[in-house]
Design a protein around this motif. Structure first.
Motif, PDB file in Angstrom:
ATOM      1  N   LEU A 201      44.438  24.174  32.944  1.00  0.00           N
ATOM      2  CA  LEU A 201      43.662  25.056  32.072  1.00  0.00           C
ATOM      3  C   LEU A 201      42.241  25.230  32.605  1.00  0.00           C
ATOM      4  O   LEU A 201      41.676  26.328  32.553  1.00  0.00           O
ATOM      5  CB  LEU A 201      43.631  24.501  30.650  1.00  0.00           C
ATOM      6  CG  LEU A 201      44.954  24.570  29.880  1.00  0.00           C
ATOM      7  CD1 LEU A 201      44.854  23.790  28.571  1.00  0.00           C
ATOM      8  CD2 LEU A 201      45.348  26.026  29.605  1.00  0.00           C
ATOM      9  N   LYS A 202      41.677  24.169  33.155  1.00  0.00           N
ATOM     10  CA  LYS A 202      40.328  24.261  33.727  1.00  0.00           C
ATOM     11  C   LYS A 202      40.299  25.174  34.944  1.00  0.00           C
ATOM     12  O   LYS A 202      39.307  25.864  35.207  1.00  0.00           O
ATOM     13  CB  LYS A 202      39.819  22.866  34.103  1.00  0.00           C
ATOM     14  CG  LYS A 202      39.446  22.003  32.910  1.00  0.00           C
ATOM     15  CD  LYS A 202      38.966  20.630  33.351  1.00  0.00           C
ATOM     16  CE  LYS A 202      38.615  19.761  32.154  1.00  0.00           C
ATOM     17  NZ  LYS A 202      38.195  18.391  32.560  1.00  0.00           N
ATOM     18  N   LEU A 203      41.394  25.187  35.710  1.00  0.00           N
ATOM     19  CA  LEU A 203      41.460  26.015  36.905  1.00  0.00           C
ATOM     20  C   LEU A 203      41.692  27.491  36.579  1.00  0.00           C
ATOM     21  O   LEU A 203      41.391  28.370  37.390  1.00  0.00           O
ATOM     22  CB  LEU A 203      42.579  25.532  37.824  1.00  0.00           C
ATOM     23  CG  LEU A 203      42.373  24.175  38.507  1.00  0.00           C
ATOM     24  CD1 LEU A 203      43.641  23.752  39.242  1.00  0.00           C
ATOM     25  CD2 LEU A 203      41.193  24.224  39.467  1.00  0.00           C
ATOM     26  N   SER A 204      42.224  27.758  35.390  1.00  0.00           N
ATOM     27  CA  SER A 204      42.562  29.137  35.029  1.00  0.00           C
ATOM     28  C   SER A 204      41.317  30.006  34.877  1.00  0.00           C
ATOM     29  O   SER A 204      40.285  29.560  34.376  1.00  0.00           O
ATOM     30  CB  SER A 204      43.358  29.155  33.727  1.00  0.00           C
ATOM     31  OG  SER A 204      43.584  30.481  33.299  1.00  0.00           O
ATOM     32  N   LYS A 205      41.450  31.263  35.285  1.00  0.00           N
ATOM     33  CA  LYS A 205      40.357  32.225  35.110  1.00  0.00           C
ATOM     34  C   LYS A 205      40.512  33.018  33.813  1.00  0.00           C
ATOM     35  O   LYS A 205      39.688  33.873  33.496  1.00  0.00           O
ATOM     36  CB  LYS A 205      40.311  33.179  36.312  1.00  0.00           C
ATOM     37  CG  LYS A 205      39.929  32.485  37.616  1.00  0.00           C
ATOM     38  CD  LYS A 205      39.893  33.473  38.773  1.00  0.00           C
ATOM     39  CE  LYS A 205      39.348  32.832  40.046  1.00  0.00           C
ATOM     40  NZ  LYS A 205      40.144  31.686  40.499  1.00  0.00           N
ATOM     41  N   ALA A 209      42.106  30.225  28.187  1.00  0.00           N
ATOM     42  CA  ALA A 209      42.297  28.829  28.568  1.00  0.00           C
ATOM     43  C   ALA A 209      41.221  27.932  27.978  1.00  0.00           C
ATOM     44  O   ALA A 209      41.451  26.737  27.752  1.00  0.00           O
ATOM     45  CB  ALA A 209      42.317  28.705  30.088  1.00  0.00           C
ATOM     46  N   ARG A 210      40.036  28.485  27.733  1.00  0.00           N
ATOM     47  CA  ARG A 210      38.935  27.670  27.193  1.00  0.00           C
ATOM     48  C   ARG A 210      39.217  27.247  25.748  1.00  0.00           C
ATOM     49  O   ARG A 210      38.676  26.254  25.272  1.00  0.00           O
ATOM     50  CB  ARG A 210      37.617  28.457  27.238  1.00  0.00           C
ATOM     51  CG  ARG A 210      37.311  29.101  28.593  1.00  0.00           C
ATOM     52  CD  ARG A 210      37.121  28.102  29.713  1.00  0.00           C
ATOM     53  NE  ARG A 210      37.255  28.765  31.007  1.00  0.00           N
ATOM     54  CZ  ARG A 210      38.327  28.709  31.766  1.00  0.00           C
ATOM     55  NH1 ARG A 210      39.376  28.013  31.363  1.00  0.00           N
ATOM     56  NH2 ARG A 210      38.401  29.328  32.915  1.00  0.00           N
ATOM     57  N   ARG A 211      40.046  27.994  25.047  1.00  0.00           N
ATOM     58  CA  ARG A 211      40.352  27.700  23.641  1.00  0.00           C
ATOM     59  C   ARG A 211      41.741  27.093  23.462  1.00  0.00           C
ATOM     60  O   ARG A 211      42.131  26.745  22.357  1.00  0.00           O
ATOM     61  CB  ARG A 211      40.274  28.986  22.813  1.00  0.00           C
ATOM     62  CG  ARG A 211      38.962  29.752  22.970  1.00  0.00           C
ATOM     63  CD  ARG A 211      38.940  30.988  22.079  1.00  0.00           C
ATOM     64  NE  ARG A 211      40.001  31.933  22.405  1.00  0.00           N
ATOM     65  CZ  ARG A 211      39.916  32.846  23.373  1.00  0.00           C
ATOM     66  NH1 ARG A 211      38.810  32.930  24.107  1.00  0.00           N
ATOM     67  NH2 ARG A 211      40.921  33.674  23.602  1.00  0.00           N
ATOM     68  N   ALA A 212      42.483  26.984  24.541  1.00  0.00           N
ATOM     69  CA  ALA A 212      43.884  26.573  24.463  1.00  0.00           C
ATOM     70  C   ALA A 212      44.035  25.083  24.147  1.00  0.00           C
ATOM     71  O   ALA A 212      43.218  24.260  24.555  1.00  0.00           O
ATOM     72  CB  ALA A 212      44.593  26.906  25.764  1.00  0.00           C
ATOM     73  N   GLU A 213      45.106  24.755  23.428  1.00  0.00           N
ATOM     74  CA  GLU A 213      45.443  23.369  23.128  1.00  0.00           C
ATOM     75  C   GLU A 213      46.495  22.899  24.132  1.00  0.00           C
ATOM     76  O   GLU A 213      47.600  23.450  24.187  1.00  0.00           O
ATOM     77  CB  GLU A 213      45.995  23.256  21.706  1.00  0.00           C
ATOM     78  CG  GLU A 213      45.013  23.691  20.626  1.00  0.00           C
ATOM     79  CD  GLU A 213      45.653  23.669  19.253  1.00  0.00           C
ATOM     80  OE1 GLU A 213      46.351  22.668  18.966  1.00  0.00           O
ATOM     81  OE2 GLU A 213      45.463  24.624  18.490  1.00  0.00           O
ATOM     82  N   PRO A 214      46.203  21.889  24.932  1.00  0.00           N
ATOM     83  CA  PRO A 214      47.126  21.435  25.976  1.00  0.00           C
ATOM     84  C   PRO A 214      48.525  21.120  25.459  1.00  0.00           C
ATOM     85  O   PRO A 214      49.523  21.353  26.150  1.00  0.00           O
ATOM     86  CB  PRO A 214      46.434  20.181  26.528  1.00  0.00           C
ATOM     87  CG  PRO A 214      44.989  20.397  26.248  1.00  0.00           C
ATOM     88  CD  PRO A 214      44.937  21.135  24.937  1.00  0.00           C
ATOM     89  N   GLU A 215      48.610  20.595  24.236  1.00  0.00           N
ATOM     90  CA  GLU A 215      49.901  20.180  23.681  1.00  0.00           C
ATOM     91  C   GLU A 215      50.880  21.344  23.536  1.00  0.00           C
ATOM     92  O   GLU A 215      52.101  21.127  23.470  1.00  0.00           O
ATOM     93  CB  GLU A 215      49.699  19.518  22.316  1.00  0.00           C
ATOM     94  CG  GLU A 215      48.951  18.207  22.356  1.00  0.00           C
ATOM     95  CD  GLU A 215      47.437  18.379  22.466  1.00  0.00           C
ATOM     96  OE1 GLU A 215      46.726  17.361  22.626  1.00  0.00           O
ATOM     97  OE2 GLU A 215      46.956  19.536  22.402  1.00  0.00           O
ATOM     98  N   LYS A 216      50.367  22.567  23.484  1.00  0.00           N
ATOM     99  CA  LYS A 216      51.233  23.721  23.264  1.00  0.00           C
ATOM    100  C   LYS A 216      51.849  24.271  24.555  1.00  0.00           C
ATOM    101  O   LYS A 216      52.587  25.253  24.520  1.00  0.00           O
ATOM    102  CB  LYS A 216      50.455  24.820  22.547  1.00  0.00           C
ATOM    103  CG  LYS A 216      50.075  24.426  21.120  1.00  0.00           C
ATOM    104  CD  LYS A 216      49.415  25.571  20.375  1.00  0.00           C
ATOM    105  CE  LYS A 216      49.130  25.166  18.938  1.00  0.00           C
ATOM    106  NZ  LYS A 216      48.475  26.266  18.171  1.00  0.00           N
ATOM    107  N   PHE A 217      51.552  23.634  25.671  1.00  0.00           N
ATOM    108  CA  PHE A 217      52.049  24.125  26.959  1.00  0.00           C
ATOM    109  C   PHE A 217      53.182  23.275  27.525  1.00  0.00           C
ATOM    110  O   PHE A 217      53.739  23.602  28.563  1.00  0.00           O
ATOM    111  CB  PHE A 217      50.909  24.187  27.975  1.00  0.00           C
ATOM    112  CG  PHE A 217      49.921  25.280  27.678  1.00  0.00           C
ATOM    113  CD1 PHE A 217      49.995  26.500  28.344  1.00  0.00           C
ATOM    114  CD2 PHE A 217      48.928  25.099  26.730  1.00  0.00           C
ATOM    115  CE1 PHE A 217      49.100  27.518  28.064  1.00  0.00           C
ATOM    116  CE2 PHE A 217      48.016  26.115  26.447  1.00  0.00           C
ATOM    117  CZ  PHE A 217      48.108  27.327  27.111  1.00  0.00           C
ATOM    118  N   ALA A 218      53.504  22.179  26.845  1.00  0.00           N
ATOM    119  CA  ALA A 218      54.529  21.274  27.371  1.00  0.00           C
ATOM    120  C   ALA A 218      55.436  20.766  26.256  1.00  0.00           C
ATOM    121  O   ALA A 218      55.016  20.639  25.100  1.00  0.00           O
ATOM    122  CB  ALA A 218      53.873  20.098  28.087  1.00  0.00           C
ATOM    123  N   ASP A 219      56.675  20.491  26.626  1.00  0.00           N
ATOM    124  CA  ASP A 219      57.660  19.931  25.703  1.00  0.00           C
ATOM    125  C   ASP A 219      58.364  18.785  26.424  1.00  0.00           C
ATOM    126  O   ASP A 219      59.186  19.000  27.313  1.00  0.00           O
ATOM    127  CB  ASP A 219      58.663  21.013  25.287  1.00  0.00           C
ATOM    128  CG  ASP A 219      59.744  20.473  24.358  1.00  0.00           C
ATOM    129  OD1 ASP A 219      59.725  19.265  24.045  1.00  0.00           O
ATOM    130  OD2 ASP A 219      60.637  21.265  23.976  1.00  0.00           O
TER     131      ASP A 219
END
Length: 239
Positions: A201-205, A209-219
């Motif tokens: 998320l930090k690498l994303s342009k 991504a600045r507001r995203a919750e990491p938990e919502k990207f993985a299962d």
């Protein structure tokens, strides 16, 4: 992750390799990371893992982005060729091509694999709706993949034959290097680590991504189910 940030329904369900899978090789005159200052380094493409690997490695050794020039030359073979042709002073290379570069007389000055620098280098992604509807199929895939990994870890000679067949490699030294740098390092419990998601998320342009919750990207529910059932212990033990 970029697709999800843009509104897609993809989600990461397994991580097979959590670190940069690269080495940096350079002309023989360059002997240590500090010698890369002011030099031309070959990567595959802009925004690629190879470019991020160069930048993270340089930063680790106290070098700034503006102190080097990165050129984009394509795949690993092309990067080795860039070294041979003098297009670049150094190149970031994936195994086993590092051994090829070494045999050509170039020097390894950075080993990102040994540095264990985090990156979601390889993983499994699926559509959320499909994953819900086909849970048993996904679990069966994980089982077959992990059984294959266990077989390769238990019988290195068999693994060399498999690698040689599908990678079309006959040179035993290169086969052994391929095995050494891959099979023993691949995760036997392929959970998606939160730190990996956060770094991506930090690498994303994408501003989202600045507001995203990491938990919502993985299962991790698929891997956890196999772990809780004892299946992973049966293949790899409790470590």
């Amino acid at each position: 992750m970029e697709a999800r940030l843009a509104g897609g329904s993809l989600i990461v369900i397994g991580s097979f390799y959590d670190y940069y899978y690269f080495q940096i090789f350079a002309k023989p005159a360059l002997q240590r990371p500090a010698d890369l200052k002011g030099k031309v380094i070959a990567a595959s493409a802009a925004g690629s893992a190879s470019e991020y690997g160069i930048r993270d490695a340089l930063s680790h050794f106290g070098l700034r982005d503006n102190e080097n020039k990165i050129v984009y030359t394509g795949g690993t073979d092309a990067r080795v060729h860039a070294l041979q042709q003098g297009i670049a002073d150094a190149a970031i290379i994936s195994p086993p091509n590092g051994l090829i570069a070494q045999k050509l007389g170039f020097r390894e000055i950075v080993n990102l694999m040994e540095m264990k620098m985090l990156l979601g280098y390889g993983g499994l992604v699926g559509k959320e709706s499909w994953l819900r509807q086909n849970r048993e199929t996904v679990l069966s895939f994980f089982k077959s993949y992990l059984e294959g990994l266990a077989a390769l870890r238990q019988d290195s000679e068999y693994a060399l034959k498999v690698i040689g067949k599908y990678a079309r490699i006959s040179d035993r030294d290169i086969l052994v290097e391929s095995y050494r740098t891959s099979i023993p390092q691949i995760l036997t419990r392929p959970y998606v680590r939160k730190e990996i998601v956060e770094k991506s998320l930090k690498l994303s342009k994408n501003e989202a991504a600045r507001r995203a919750e990491p938990e919502k990207f993985a299962d991790n529910s698929f891997v956890k189910a196999l772990d809780d059932s004892g299946f992973l212990n049966s293949l790899f033990g409790k470590n």
